[in-house]
Motif scaffolding. Structure first.
Motif, PDB file in Angstrom:
ATOM      1  N   ILE A 129       0.848  -1.196   0.000  1.00  7.53           N
ATOM      2  CA  ILE A 129       0.000   0.000   0.000  1.00  7.53           C
ATOM      3  C   ILE A 129       0.885   1.248   0.000  1.00  7.53           C
ATOM      4  CG2 ILE A 129      -1.682   1.319   1.322  1.00  7.53           C
ATOM      5  CD1 ILE A 129      -2.777  -1.325   2.386  1.00  7.53           C
ATOM      6  N   PRO A 130       0.677   2.156  -0.944  1.00  6.87           N
ATOM      7  CA  PRO A 130       1.486   3.386  -0.974  1.00  6.87           C
ATOM      8  C   PRO A 130       1.271   4.232   0.280  1.00  6.87           C
ATOM      9  CG  PRO A 130       0.296   3.065  -3.055  1.00  6.87           C
ATOM     10  CD  PRO A 130      -0.258   2.065  -2.077  1.00  6.87           C
ATOM     11  N   ASP A 131       2.366   4.758   0.811  1.00 10.38           N
ATOM     12  CA  ASP A 131       2.323   5.679   1.958  1.00 10.38           C
ATOM     13  C   ASP A 131       1.616   5.081   3.171  1.00 10.38           C
ATOM     14  OD1 ASP A 131       3.764   7.778   0.770  1.00 10.38           O
ATOM     15  OD2 ASP A 131       1.971   8.521  -0.242  1.00 10.38           O
ATOM     16  N   LEU A 132       1.823   3.788   3.391  1.00 11.99           N
ATOM     17  CA  LEU A 132       1.212   3.122   4.540  1.00 11.99           C
ATOM     18  C   LEU A 132       1.804   3.637   5.848  1.00 11.99           C
ATOM     19  CD1 LEU A 132      -0.596   0.745   5.623  1.00 11.99           C
ATOM     20  CD2 LEU A 132       1.491  -0.644   5.544  1.00 11.99           C
ATOM     21  N   ASN A 133       0.933   3.884   6.823  1.00 12.74           N
ATOM     22  CA  ASN A 133       1.381   4.230   8.168  1.00 12.74           C
ATOM     23  C   ASN A 133       1.173   3.060   9.124  1.00 12.74           C
ATOM     24  OD1 ASN A 133       2.205   6.381  10.212  1.00 12.74           O
ATOM     25  ND2 ASN A 133       0.237   5.754  11.057  1.00 12.74           N
ATOM     26  N   SER A 134      -0.039   2.497   9.140  1.00 16.01           N
ATOM     27  CA  SER A 134      -0.366   1.409  10.067  1.00 16.01           C
ATOM     28  C   SER A 134      -1.364   0.453   9.423  1.00 16.01           C
ATOM     29  CB  SER A 134      -0.975   1.957  11.366  1.00 16.01           C
ATOM     30  OG  SER A 134      -0.079   2.820  12.045  1.00 16.01           O
ATOM     31  N   ALA A 135      -1.345  -0.796   9.883  1.00 15.74           N
ATOM     32  CA  ALA A 135      -2.325  -1.794   9.440  1.00 15.74           C
ATOM     33  C   ALA A 135      -2.484  -2.816  10.553  1.00 15.74           C
ATOM     34  CB  ALA A 135      -1.870  -2.485   8.156  1.00 15.74           C
ATOM     35  N   PHE A 136      -3.750  -3.076  10.933  1.00 11.79           N
ATOM     36  CA  PHE A 136      -3.994  -4.062  11.976  1.00 11.79           C
ATOM     37  C   PHE A 136      -5.434  -4.556  11.904  1.00 11.79           C
ATOM     38  CE2 PHE A 136      -4.674   0.162  13.800  1.00 11.79           C
ATOM     39  CZ  PHE A 136      -5.842   0.054  14.533  1.00 11.79           C
ATOM     40  N   PHE A 137      -5.656  -5.726  12.501  1.00  6.09           N
ATOM     41  CA  PHE A 137      -7.012  -6.239  12.663  1.00  6.09           C
ATOM     42  C   PHE A 137      -7.622  -5.567  13.898  1.00  6.09           C
ATOM     43  CE2 PHE A 137      -5.077 -10.140  10.620  1.00  6.09           C
ATOM     44  CZ  PHE A 137      -5.707  -9.955   9.401  1.00  6.09           C
TER      45      PHE A 137
END
Length: 262
Positions: A129-137
Motif C-alpha cells: 500500500i502506498p504511503d502506509l502508516n499502520s495496518a492491523f485487525f
C-alpha cells in the motif's frame, strides 16, 4: 483460555496526563498541522471519503475473504490479542472497557514480524500500500462502545475493510460527524478520523475489520509538514510505549499457540 492467563504479568497502565512535554506540545500544534493538511490536500477534506480516491483499495477488496480467514485464525487465541488500552495508554479513555482489541501488523511504520508471519497474505498485501502508516485487525466485541473522540492528525486517512460483521450490520455503526456508517464484508469505509467519531456495536456478535492508515495525498508543502509531524509521532512515547507493550503481549500469544491442542 481465560483473560487472566493471557495477559502479560508485566503490563502496567501509564497515566496519559503525565506524558512528556513533547506530546503536550504536539497536541497544541495539532490545529495548525490540520489546517496545513486541509489546505494542501489533493483529495476531498470531508469527514467521509470515497474509497476509489485510493486505487489500491480495489485489490484488497478482491482478497477480502482470504484476509478474513487469516483474521479468523488469529481469533483462535482471542484472549491473547491485546485490548487497545493495554497497548497504548493514550487510548485508555476510549478503550477502557477492554472490548476493543488490536492485532498489529504494522504500526507507524514499525512491522511486527511475528504477527505478519501469522497473517502472511494480509501482511504481503498491506506492505504494497502506498504511503502506509499502520495496518492491523481491529476487533470489537458484542455490545462494545467506543466513545466520541478524534484522531491525532488530518495528515492520515483511515480505511476500514469489513471482514467479519454482525448478521444485522446496521446495528453496528460508526458515527462520523453527521454521517452514520456501518461495515459490510468485503467493502471499505474511508474517513478522516481527525473529525469526531464514535462506534456502537449494538449486537451480540463480534465485528472484525482490517484497519489501514495511510498518509493523506498532498502537495509538496503538505507532504513535508506531514512527514515531519509523523517523524516526531513515530519517535514519541505515544508510539514507543505501544511497541514495548506489544512485545510483552507477544509472549502471551506464543504461550497460547503452544497450549493449542494438536
Amino acid at each position: 483460555m481465560t483473560m487472566e492467563k493471557a495477559r502479560p504479568a508485566s503490563t502496567k497502565a501509564v497515566d496519559a496526563n503525565k506524558r512528556p512535554l513533547i506530546i503536550k506540545i504536539g497536541k497544541r500544534l495539532r490545529g495548525t498541522m490540520n489546517r496545513i493538511s486541509q489546505d494542501q490536500s489533493n483529495i476531498p477534506t470531508e469527514p467521509v471519503i470515497a474509497a476509489d480516491m485510493f486505487p489500491w483499495t480495489a485489490g484488497l477488496s478482491e482478497k477480502w475473504q482470504v484476509i478474513a480467514d487469516e483474521a479468523a485464525s488469529i481469533l483462535r487465541h482471542r484472549d491473547a490479542v491485546p485490548p487497545l488500552n493495554e497497548i497504548s495508554p493514550d487510548h485508555a479513555r476510549i478503550a477502557g472497557d477492554g472490548n476493543w482489541r488490536s492485532f498489529f501488523l504494522i504500526g507507524y511504520g514499525y512491522e511486527v514480524a511475528e504477527n505478519c508471519a501469522r497473517a502472511p497474505v494480509t501482511a504481503d498485501l498491506v506492505r504494497r500500500i502506498p504511503d502506509l502508516n499502520s495496518a492491523f485487525f481491529s476487533i470489537l466485541e458484542p455490545g462494545a462502545t467506543i466513545p466520541r473522540h478524534r484522531g491525532v492528525t488530518r495528515g492520515l486517512v483511515t480505511c476500514h475493510l469489513g471482514l467479519i460483521v454482525p448478521d444485522k450490520p446496521e446495528h453496528c455503526t460508526m458515527q462520523v460527524e453527521d454521517s452514520t456508517l456501518f461495515w459490510e464484508a468485503g467493502k471499505w469505509l474511508v474517513f478522516d478520523d481527525s473529525y469526531y467519531h464514535q462506534v456502537h456495536n449494538n449486537t451480540d456478535q463480534r465485528r472484525v475489520i482490517l484497519l489501514v492508515q495511510v498518509k493523506r495525498p498532498m502537495r509538496l508543502l503538505g507532504r513535508l509538514a506531514n512527514n515531519l509531524a509523523l517523524w516526531g509521532i513515530r519517535r514519541s512515547p505515544f508510539v514507543q510505549d505501544a511497541r514495548r507493550n506489544l512485545g510483552m503481549w507477544e509472549e502471551a500469544y506464543k504461550q497460547a499457540e503452544q497450549n493449542e491442542p494438536a
